[in-house]
Design an enzyme around this catalytic site. Sequence first.
Site, short mmCIF file in Angstrom:
data_model
loop_
_atom_site.label_atom_id
_atom_site.label_comp_id
_atom_site.label_asym_id
_atom_site.label_seq_id
_atom_site.Cartn_x
_atom_site.Cartn_y
_atom_site.Cartn_z
N ASN A 254 -4.79 59.76 89.68
CA ASN A 254 -5.16 60.67 90.76
C ASN A 254 -4.25 60.56 91.99
O ASN A 254 -4.14 61.50 92.76
CB ASN A 254 -6.62 60.45 91.14
CG ASN A 254 -7.53 61.09 90.11
OD1 ASN A 254 -7.27 62.20 89.67
ND2 ASN A 254 -8.56 60.38 89.69
N GLU B 249 -6.78 54.62 81.52
CA GLU B 249 -6.13 53.94 82.65
C GLU B 249 -6.98 52.70 82.94
O GLU B 249 -8.16 52.81 83.29
CB GLU B 249 -6.10 54.90 83.86
CG GLU B 249 -5.30 54.39 85.03
CD GLU B 249 -5.31 55.37 86.22
OE1 GLU B 249 -6.30 56.10 86.42
OE2 GLU B 249 -4.32 55.40 86.96
N HIS C 226 -10.78 53.77 82.91
CA HIS C 226 -10.82 55.18 83.32
C HIS C 226 -10.41 56.07 82.15
O HIS C 226 -9.22 56.23 81.87
CB HIS C 226 -9.89 55.34 84.53
CG HIS C 226 -9.91 56.69 85.16
ND1 HIS C 226 -8.89 57.14 85.96
CD2 HIS C 226 -10.82 57.70 85.12
CE1 HIS C 226 -9.18 58.37 86.39
NE2 HIS C 226 -10.34 58.72 85.88
N SER D 299 -13.40 57.44 89.04
CA SER D 299 -12.12 58.12 89.25
C SER D 299 -11.45 57.64 90.52
O SER D 299 -10.25 57.82 90.68
CB SER D 299 -12.32 59.63 89.42
OG SER D 299 -13.04 60.15 88.37
#
Length: 305
Positions: free
Chosen positions: A199, A161, A149, A128
């Site tokens: 994120n 991702e 991801h 992450s």
Amino acid sequence: MKLFQTAYMENKNVSVIGAGTMGNGIAHVFAQSGFKVNLIDVNTNQLEKAVQTIGKNMDRQIAKGGLTEVGKLEALNNLRTFTTIAEGVQNAGLVVEAATENEALKLKIFQQLDEHAPKESILASNTSSISITKIAAATKRPGMVIGMHFMNPVPVMKLVEIINGYATDQKVTDKIIALSKELGKIPCVVNDYPGFIANKILMPMINEAIYSLHEGIANVASIDTIMKLGMAHPMGPLQLADFIGLDVCLSILNVLYQGFGNPKYAACPLLVNMVMAGKLGVKSGEGFYVYTPGAKELIVSNRFK
Ligand code: NAD
């Protein structure tokens, strides 16, 4: 499977490292898409639990008409479990690493993968927040290392991702884009900077929601309802933070803060306190809300009433 037919001839072997929340979901989607999957974990209980979880999640798909009993059996037949990397990656065309989010651990795993996986295997990480460039530099094949991801829960969430490390070869990116589409996912490519895109945008929003609570601007219910109804988010940011895990949110914010050296990413002191107090959200039973097994209603924690 076209990817492997063109890129790797007959090699449809995928090894997944880590059989936790993400690893079992990743193994599930590959097995269901006809790949031979070796699921590897150091913990045998986790492996047993993962196979059970995959079976249960497939039953749910059957109930909703998204899978047949035969499809389930075929998918489960595609799945094998291993406790060592050396045994589990020998034939891999692709390895997807989804072990615990710990930089030292991932660097060690990638050194082992480099040693034991075939020289032409692509090595992907589901991290992450850890730098793909740094992970790639632990191997002798940095051009073959990439971020893949997936989102939780993997069988349900469409996004992958894809993160290009500094050295990732464009041909590798193209193969992972094609492969993600074969899994029924929608790939989006980004470059390797702290937090990638998902994120880097999500965590400041969550942090701002926690700051708004901390500063007394609004209560938990108002903050989440405003973002749900006003912005058409399926879940408010505080509930989402509980779902992700407050410790995970804090550690990603720290990665952003250190990586960019920008105070706008500094974690709210309330988040830091909650993590220190062991209030981690769903997994600990309490965060901004309280979670009791079987409860259908969302109940705000007494601390915030
Ligand atoms: P988890 O704690 O549920 O599972 C991690 C698994 O890795 C455990 O079963 C552990 O036994 C295993 N493991 C540890 N060391 C190992 C080793 N040397 N070899 C093989 N297995 C090993 O963690 P998770 O939530 O599934 O997260 C896995 C990765 O996915 C992390 O990098 C995380 O950042 C990322 N991720 C998590 C989410 C999420 O919502 N949970 C979403 C996207 C990405």
